[in-house]
Design an enzyme around this catalytic site. Structure first.
Site, PDB file in Angstrom:
ATOM      1  N   HIS A 212      35.692  34.492  13.171  1.00 26.02           N
ATOM      2  CA  HIS A 212      35.225  35.187  11.927  1.00 26.02           C
ATOM      3  C   HIS A 212      36.126  36.497  12.259  1.00 26.02           C
ATOM      4  O   HIS A 212      35.930  37.290  11.965  1.00 26.02           O
ATOM      5  CB  HIS A 212      34.026  35.908  13.647  1.00 26.02           C
ATOM      6  CG  HIS A 212      33.113  35.456  13.287  1.00 26.02           C
ATOM      7  ND1 HIS A 212      32.308  35.788  14.471  1.00 26.02           N
ATOM      8  CD2 HIS A 212      32.671  34.435  12.535  1.00 26.02           C
ATOM      9  CE1 HIS A 212      30.856  34.705  14.482  1.00 26.02           C
ATOM     10  NE2 HIS A 212      31.130  33.877  13.149  1.00 26.02           N
TER      11      HIS A 212
ATOM     12  N   GLY B 135      30.014  32.889  27.259  1.00 31.54           N
ATOM     13  CA  GLY B 135      30.004  34.150  26.542  1.00 31.54           C
ATOM     14  C   GLY B 135      29.314  34.432  25.298  1.00 31.54           C
ATOM     15  O   GLY B 135      29.764  34.948  24.712  1.00 31.54           O
ATOM     16  N   THR B 136      28.447  33.472  24.856  1.00 30.13           N
ATOM     17  CA  THR B 136      28.093  33.773  23.617  1.00 30.13           C
ATOM     18  C   THR B 136      26.879  34.118  24.001  1.00 30.13           C
ATOM     19  O   THR B 136      26.240  33.092  24.089  1.00 30.13           O
ATOM     20  CB  THR B 136      28.509  32.747  22.148  1.00 30.13           C
ATOM     21  OG1 THR B 136      27.808  33.192  21.068  1.00 30.13           O
ATOM     22  CG2 THR B 136      28.357  31.283  23.011  1.00 30.13           C
ATOM     23  N   SER B 137      25.707  34.542  22.811  1.00 30.05           N
ATOM     24  CA  SER B 137      24.755  34.375  22.403  1.00 30.05           C
ATOM     25  C   SER B 137      23.762  33.435  21.662  1.00 30.05           C
ATOM     26  O   SER B 137      22.528  33.201  21.475  1.00 30.05           O
ATOM     27  CB  SER B 137      23.910  35.627  22.188  1.00 30.05           C
ATOM     28  OG  SER B 137      24.001  36.224  20.921  1.00 30.05           O
TER      29      SER B 137
HETATM   30  P1  OAD Z   1      26.399  38.331  21.582  1.00 30.34           P
HETATM   31  O1  OAD Z   1      27.003  40.704  21.904  1.00 30.34           O
HETATM   32  O2  OAD Z   1      25.599  38.093  20.474  1.00 30.34           O
HETATM   33  O3  OAD Z   1      26.771  37.481  23.419  1.00 30.34           O
HETATM   34  C1  OAD Z   1      27.222  38.158  24.195  1.00 30.34           C
HETATM   35  C2  OAD Z   1      26.690  36.944  25.274  1.00 30.34           C
HETATM   36  O4  OAD Z   1      27.510  36.812  26.660  1.00 30.34           O
HETATM   37  C3  OAD Z   1      24.895  37.113  26.052  1.00 30.34           C
HETATM   38  O5  OAD Z   1      24.536  35.628  26.581  1.00 30.34           O
HETATM   39  C4  OAD Z   1      25.987  37.670  27.038  1.00 30.34           C
HETATM   40  O6  OAD Z   1      24.834  37.397  28.318  1.00 30.34           O
HETATM   41  C5  OAD Z   1      26.452  37.069  26.999  1.00 30.34           C
HETATM   42  N1  OAD Z   1      27.805  38.033  28.113  1.00 30.34           N
HETATM   43  C6  OAD Z   1      28.189  39.049  28.381  1.00 30.34           C
HETATM   44  N2  OAD Z   1      29.099  39.503  29.651  1.00 30.34           N
HETATM   45  C7  OAD Z   1      29.400  38.491  30.046  1.00 30.34           C
HETATM   46  C8  OAD Z   1      30.188  38.462  31.304  1.00 30.34           C
HETATM   47  N3  OAD Z   1      31.105  39.231  31.650  1.00 30.34           N
HETATM   48  N4  OAD Z   1      30.439  36.578  31.259  1.00 30.34           N
HETATM   49  C9  OAD Z   1      30.150  36.044  30.104  1.00 30.34           C
HETATM   50  N5  OAD Z   1      29.053  36.175  29.802  1.00 30.34           N
HETATM   51  C10 OAD Z   1      28.610  36.894  29.989  1.00 30.34           C
HETATM   52  O7  OAD Z   1      28.979  38.217  21.294  1.00 30.34           O
HETATM   53  P2  OAD Z   1      28.780  36.372  20.414  1.00 30.34           P
HETATM   54  O8  OAD Z   1      27.770  35.079  21.311  1.00 30.34           O
HETATM   55  O9  OAD Z   1      30.135  36.599  20.515  1.00 30.34           O
HETATM   56  O10 OAD Z   1      30.564  38.516  14.407  1.00 30.34           O
HETATM   57  O11 OAD Z   1      28.338  37.503  19.026  1.00 30.34           O
HETATM   58  C11 OAD Z   1      28.895  36.244  17.557  1.00 30.34           C
HETATM   59  C12 OAD Z   1      29.130  37.978  16.814  1.00 30.34           C
HETATM   60  O12 OAD Z   1      27.680  38.042  16.569  1.00 30.34           O
HETATM   61  C13 OAD Z   1      30.167  37.578  17.214  1.00 30.34           C
HETATM   62  O13 OAD Z   1      31.441  36.625  17.112  1.00 30.34           O
HETATM   63  C14 OAD Z   1      30.084  39.082  16.281  1.00 30.34           C
HETATM   64  C15 OAD Z   1      28.994  39.768  16.017  1.00 30.34           C
HETATM   65  O14 OAD Z   1      28.592  40.324  15.187  1.00 30.34           O
HETATM   66  C16 OAD Z   1      31.043  39.282  14.175  1.00 30.34           C
HETATM   67  O15 OAD Z   1      32.448  39.959  14.396  1.00 30.34           O
HETATM   68  C17 OAD Z   1      31.719  38.881  12.673  1.00 30.34           C
END
Ligand code: OAD
Length: 227
Positions: free
Chosen positions: A104, A170-172
């Site tokens: 990204h 750490g990704t949704s």
């Molecule tokens: P999200 O905010 O959608 O998801 C974050 C995930 O991390 C969730 O499942 C949380 O439960 C988990 N989480 C939070 N804190 C944590 C911790 N301390 N340890 C482990 N897990 C934890 O973020 P992404 O999946 O990265 O795009 O989002 C995907 C994309 O959406 C990003 O790359 C971004 C955004 O729009 C762009 O910037 C283009």
């Protein structure tokens, strides 16, 4: 050498102090994605978009990699590691990972609005209206906005397909096509997922529920000791 892919999202950087996107205090709960992270937002109000990413970039300059990033870097002692990340921060690189594939874009880079291959290193400096690329067009953040093509998909898919172990952290898994990449993991690969919360139990992956900075070092220690 066994091959490992670490596939990360915002949760791996949460304990460094960077907000995730979709948790209750996440960025897309506080700000409107449509006003900040789309090509339409950029054409309607570029200074608002620049200010949002300038603030993110300044904050990135003030935080450090955490134990999860550092543990991932240590895997290179014994494994051929590819980090495939949705994150736009540089915390994997600063922790010492040498093979990081960004899907990204990268916050510490600017990109020409005339030639998308023209990318400049920014460090933690702001971009303002009037900052031009060498060809004379306005610079923008090197971030993939919603509706734009994701970078490095093929190289990421090939790395995941070839991996003996896949660790997702750490990704949704809610943003495609990036989230779909994990389905390239082979049936034989060891597949582990670390996340605080997930909408549903992941198929084919062992889910360890909790914080990345606690659980990732534990997984890495097991793998480095042959487990
Ligand atoms: P999200 O905010 O959608 O998801 C974050 C995930 O991390 C969730 O499942 C949380 O439960 C988990 N989480 C939070 N804190 C944590 C911790 N301390 N340890 C482990 N897990 C934890 O973020 P992404 O999946 O990265 O795009 O989002 C995907 C994309 O959406 C990003 O790359 C971004 C955004 O729009 C762009 O910037 C283009």
């Amino acid at each position: 050498m066994e091959k490992i892919v670490l596939f990360s999202g915002a949760g791996i950087s949460a304990e460094s102090g960077l907000k995730t996107f979709r948790d209750p205090d996440g960025l897309w709960k506080r700000y409107s994605l449509e006003d900040l992270a789309t090509p339409g937002a950029w054409s309607r109000n570029p200074s608002l978009v620049l200010e949002f990413y300038n603030a993110r970039r300044r904050q990135l300059g003030e935080v450090e990699p955490n134990a999860a990033h550092r543990a991932v870097a240590e895997l290179e002692e014994q494994f051929a590691v590819t980090v495939v990340t949705q994150n736009v921060d540089d915390l994997h690189e600063r922790a010492g990972s040498t093979n990081v594939v960004h899907l990204h874009g990268q916050l510490n880079q600017a990109r020409s609005t005339m030639d998308s291959d023209l990318i400049l290193d920014l460090g933690f400096r702001d971009i303002v209206l009037g900052d031009l690329c060498p060809k004379g067009s306005q610079l923008r953040p090197n971030i993939v906005w919603f509706g734009e093509n994701v970078n490095n998909l093929e190289v990421a898919a090939a790395a995941i397909e070839a991996a003996d172990k896949v660790l997702v952290v750490g990704t949704s898994l809610s943003v495609y096509p990036a989230a779909g990449l994990i389905h390239h993991a082979s049936a034989q690969a060891e597949k582990v997922m670390v996340s605080m919360d997930l909408d549903s139990e992941p198929q084919r992956f062992t889910w360890l529920q909790g914080k990345a900075a606690e659980l990732v070092p534990a997984v890495v220690e097991t793998w480095l000791s042959g487990g």
